[in-house]
Design a protein around this motif. Structure first.
Motif, PDB file in Angstrom:
ATOM      1  N   TYR A   3       0.886  -1.096  -0.053  1.00 23.24           N
ATOM      2  CA  TYR A   3       0.079   0.103  -0.007  1.00 23.24           C
ATOM      3  C   TYR A   3       0.763   1.196  -0.060  1.00 23.24           C
ATOM      4  O   TYR A   3       1.991   1.161   0.305  1.00 23.24           O
ATOM      5  CB  TYR A   3      -0.866   0.118   1.372  1.00 23.24           C
ATOM      6  CG  TYR A   3      -0.199   0.559   2.485  1.00 23.24           C
ATOM      7  CD1 TYR A   3      -0.241   1.400   2.938  1.00 23.24           C
ATOM      8  CD2 TYR A   3       0.377  -0.795   3.494  1.00 23.24           C
ATOM      9  CE1 TYR A   3       0.568   1.842   4.074  1.00 23.24           C
ATOM     10  CE2 TYR A   3       1.090  -0.268   4.511  1.00 23.24           C
ATOM     11  CZ  TYR A   3       1.134   1.019   4.935  1.00 23.24           C
ATOM     12  OH  TYR A   3       1.818   0.994   6.016  1.00 23.24           O
ATOM     13  N   TYR A  52      -1.532   3.298 -13.065  1.00 21.54           N
ATOM     14  CA  TYR A  52      -1.303   4.031 -11.924  1.00 21.54           C
ATOM     15  C   TYR A  52      -1.360   5.595 -11.990  1.00 21.54           C
ATOM     16  O   TYR A  52      -2.030   6.584 -11.524  1.00 21.54           O
ATOM     17  CB  TYR A  52      -0.066   3.906 -11.171  1.00 21.54           C
ATOM     18  CG  TYR A  52       0.229   2.384 -10.808  1.00 21.54           C
ATOM     19  CD1 TYR A  52      -0.864   1.756 -10.328  1.00 21.54           C
ATOM     20  CD2 TYR A  52       1.355   1.910 -10.838  1.00 21.54           C
ATOM     21  CE1 TYR A  52      -0.695   0.314  -9.772  1.00 21.54           C
ATOM     22  CE2 TYR A  52       1.728   0.734 -10.443  1.00 21.54           C
ATOM     23  CZ  TYR A  52       0.512  -0.190  -9.670  1.00 21.54           C
ATOM     24  OH  TYR A  52       0.573  -1.508  -9.435  1.00 21.54           O
ATOM     25  N   GLU A  81      -3.879   3.770  -1.071  1.00 18.31           N
ATOM     26  CA  GLU A  81      -3.910   2.936  -2.133  1.00 18.31           C
ATOM     27  C   GLU A  81      -3.352   1.535  -1.818  1.00 18.31           C
ATOM     28  O   GLU A  81      -2.467   1.585  -1.145  1.00 18.31           O
ATOM     29  CB  GLU A  81      -3.029   3.617  -3.502  1.00 18.31           C
ATOM     30  CG  GLU A  81      -3.634   4.849  -3.729  1.00 18.31           C
ATOM     31  CD  GLU A  81      -2.814   5.712  -4.871  1.00 18.31           C
ATOM     32  OE1 GLU A  81      -1.635   4.761  -5.233  1.00 18.31           O
ATOM     33  OE2 GLU A  81      -2.813   6.613  -4.966  1.00 18.31           O
ATOM     34  N   TYR A  83      -2.377  -2.027  -3.724  1.00 22.23           N
ATOM     35  CA  TYR A  83      -1.929  -2.374  -5.192  1.00 22.23           C
ATOM     36  C   TYR A  83      -2.148  -3.898  -5.079  1.00 22.23           C
ATOM     37  O   TYR A  83      -1.399  -4.615  -4.635  1.00 22.23           O
ATOM     38  CB  TYR A  83      -0.431  -2.129  -5.431  1.00 22.23           C
ATOM     39  CG  TYR A  83      -0.389  -0.628  -5.152  1.00 22.23           C
ATOM     40  CD1 TYR A  83      -0.867   0.399  -6.112  1.00 22.23           C
ATOM     41  CD2 TYR A  83       0.471  -0.138  -4.331  1.00 22.23           C
ATOM     42  CE1 TYR A  83      -0.542   1.920  -5.967  1.00 22.23           C
ATOM     43  CE2 TYR A  83       0.603   1.457  -3.935  1.00 22.23           C
ATOM     44  CZ  TYR A  83      -0.218   2.085  -4.949  1.00 22.23           C
ATOM     45  OH  TYR A  83       0.290   3.429  -4.612  1.00 22.23           O
ATOM     46  N   THR A  98      -6.202  -1.575  -8.142  1.00 20.18           N
ATOM     47  CA  THR A  98      -5.732  -0.691  -7.053  1.00 20.18           C
ATOM     48  C   THR A  98      -7.130  -0.489  -6.517  1.00 20.18           C
ATOM     49  O   THR A  98      -7.909   0.025  -7.105  1.00 20.18           O
ATOM     50  CB  THR A  98      -4.994   0.501  -7.832  1.00 20.18           C
ATOM     51  OG1 THR A  98      -3.938   0.116  -8.502  1.00 20.18           O
ATOM     52  CG2 THR A  98      -4.675   1.173  -6.680  1.00 20.18           C
TER      53      THR A  98
END
Length: 105
Positions: A3, A52, A81, A83, A98
């Protein structure tokens, strides 16, 4: 899943970011490597598939949702966030998953 938490956003200057990997057990920190805890509880979240650099659309949509649902006073802390997809294992950025969270009271 790894994250990140962006404490500010200034692409032309300095960006302060926390990057982490969840562990089963806490570890001792050293220098700039320190243990932290991700927040639990209620949150507004969105799952995004794509590169991203286009995540800004997720933040815009979540902020609009928070405004429409009158949740501005409920937001606590900073968005983060998670991932889900490893780009080393999935080369197609359109398939990168995400999840963006805005923690709530």
């Amino acid at each position: 899943h790894p994250y990140s938490i962006y404490y500010n956003w200034d692409p032309e200057g300095m960006i302060l970011v926390e990057i982490g990997v969840p562990l089963e057990e806490a570890i001792e920190g050293e220098d700039i490597i320190q243990p932290t805890e991700t927040p639990g509880g209620k949150a507004v979240k969105a799952t995004y598939y794509g590169p991203y650099e286009d995540l800004i659309v997720v933040y815009d949509a979540l902020e609009q949702y928070i405004k429409v649902m009158k949740l501005e006073d409920e937001v606590v802390g900073i968005a983060y966030e998670v991932y889900v997809t490893d780009p080393n294992e999935e080369p197609d950025p359109q398939k990168w998953e995400t999840i963006v969270y805005f923690p709530l009271k």
